[in-house]
Enzyme design. Sequence first.
Site, short mmCIF file in Angstrom:
data_model
loop_
_atom_site.label_atom_id
_atom_site.label_comp_id
_atom_site.label_asym_id
_atom_site.label_seq_id
_atom_site.Cartn_x
_atom_site.Cartn_y
_atom_site.Cartn_z
N HIS A 1 0.92 -1.20 0.03
CA HIS A 1 0.05 -0.05 -0.02
C HIS A 1 0.87 1.28 0.05
CE1 HIS A 1 -3.20 -2.87 1.26
NE2 HIS A 1 -2.24 -3.31 2.00
N SER B 1 15.54 21.78 -15.63
CA SER B 1 14.27 22.69 -15.85
C SER B 1 14.89 23.97 -16.28
CB SER B 1 13.63 22.94 -14.23
OG SER B 1 12.85 24.14 -14.54
N LYS C 1 16.38 21.90 -10.40
CA LYS C 1 15.59 20.61 -10.68
C LYS C 1 17.03 19.63 -11.30
CE LYS C 1 11.97 19.57 -10.57
NZ LYS C 1 10.89 20.00 -11.10
N GLU D 1 10.31 8.64 -16.56
CA GLU D 1 8.98 9.16 -16.91
C GLU D 1 8.60 8.86 -18.19
OE1 GLU D 1 8.35 13.34 -14.61
OE2 GLU D 1 10.27 13.19 -15.53
#
Length: 487
Positions: free
Chosen positions: A182, A303, A309, A316
Amino acid sequence: MNATGSNETPYSGADPKLPTQPQPKIQAKLWGGRFAEGTDALVEAFTESVSFDQRLWRQDIAGSTAHARMLANVGVLSAADADAIVAGLAAIHGEIESGKFEWQQTLEDVHMNIEAALTARIGEAGKRLHTGRSRNDQVATDLRLYVRDAIDELADVIAALADALLDLAERETETIMPGFTHLQIAQPVSFGHHMLAWREQILRDRARFIDARKRANVLPLGSAALAGTVYPLDRHFVAQQLGFDAVSENSLDAVSDRDFAIEFVSACALLMVHLSRWSEELILWSSPMFGFVKLPDRFCTGSSIMPQKKNPDVPELVRGKSGRVIGDLNALLVLMKGQPLAYNRDNQEDKLPLFDAHDTANACLRVLAAMLPSIEVQRATCRAAAAKGFSTATDLADYLVRKGLPFRDAHHACGSAVAYAVEKQLDLAELSLDELQRFSPLITADIFEHITLEASLAARQTYGGTAPAQVRAAIARARAAEPDVSR
Ligand code: ARG
C-alpha cells in the site's frame, strides 16, 4: 545471420523515409487491367502503405526469393527466369540498403514497389514472379517474418537487461530498504531482492515472446488470395528456405488472421506495464522525498526555469510510452474484431501499431539497460527509511510466537506496543525493556537482538525470501541458468 538472410542487424534504425515522387494523375497500375480511369489522387494518398510498409523490404525480398526458387523447382518457372529474379532481387536489396531505391507512392505498397523495380530491371521474368501468389499471402508472410525477427531481437535485449539487474542485485544484496505494501512501510527487504523481483517480471515477458514465436513461425505463402492456387507449389520447400517450422493448414485463415501480431504486441504491452511500474518506483526513489537512488546525470535533464531541478525524464518517458504500446494493442484488437474471412484491406492498418510497439519496447529496454548499472543506491538513506515506520513489528510478534503466544495474541500485543511508540514518537527498538514488557511479560532482554533490521532480514530464510543468504542463493541459481536465458 538473421532470418531474412542478411548479415547486418535488422531494423537498427528506421529506414530512411524517402520522399515520394510527384505523381502523374493517371498511371498504369500492376492491377490496372479492368480499370477505365486512373486512381484519384486523394485515394492514392489515402490507400498507400509504402510510406510505412517499406520497412518490410528485407522480409519481402526473402519471401520472393524463396518463392521464385520454388517455382523453378516445381517447373512453373524456367531455371533461367528464377536465376534472373533471384539476382534482380539481390540487386534491389543492395539498392534499398544503400538508400538509392526510389519508393513510389503510386505503386501503393512495398510489395508492388519491389516487383515493379524487378521488372524494370530484368524484364519479362520479373512479371512471372507473382505466379501462384497474392499480396494477401505475401504480406502475411512478410509480417510473420518481421514478428519473428522482432521477437529474436527483443529476447536478446531483455536478456541483457535481466543480466544488468542480476549485477545490481549482487552489488546491493546487503543493502536494506523498506519493503512496501500500500506504499506504506511494511517490512525491511534487501535492495538486491527488489531488483530480482523486477528481473522475474521481464523473464516471464521474455518467455511470452518466445512462446508467441512458435505460433508466428508458420508459413502462409501458398494460400494465394484466399483459396490456394492451381500451381503445384512446394510450400514445404519455401517454409524450409525461410526458416518456418510449418506451413499453414488453412488458406482462408492464413491470409486473414493477425493474431500472431496481436500476441506479439500483447507481450510488448505487458512488458511495458512492467517497465512502467519500475519507472514509477525509480521516479519516487530518486525524489528527495525518498532519496533512495541517484540517477546518473547523463540520464536526467534540468528545468528551464528552476535551476535546482534534476528530472527523471527517462523513467517518466518509459512510463508514458507504456500508454502508447497499450494503445497499439488496443488498435490491433479493434482492427481485427469486425473482419469477416478472409483478407480485408483493414489489415493494412496492422503495421504502424506493430512497428510502434516493437520500436517503443526496444527503445525502453535499451535505455533502462544502459541506465541501471549507473544508478547510485543511497544505502544510508534506504536503511534509515527502513528503520522508520515500525518495519520490524512483525518480528516482535514472531518473537512472542516463538515464546509460545498464539500469533493472533502476539499480533494484538505488538499492535498495542506500536500504538504506544507512535504516541511517544519512538521506534519499537527505542522503547525500554520495561516499556516493552507492559505489552507482554514474555518479552525479555534478548528482544533487542530480534527487532534490528539486520535480524529481521536474516530471519526471512524461506526459499525466494529476502534474507541476504537467500538473495545470494537466488543470484547463484540465476547465474547457473544463464546460458538458457541468453539463448
Ligand atoms: N498493402 C496491403 C496490406 O498491407 C497488401 C495486401 C493488399 N491486398 C489486396 N488485395 N489489396 O495488407
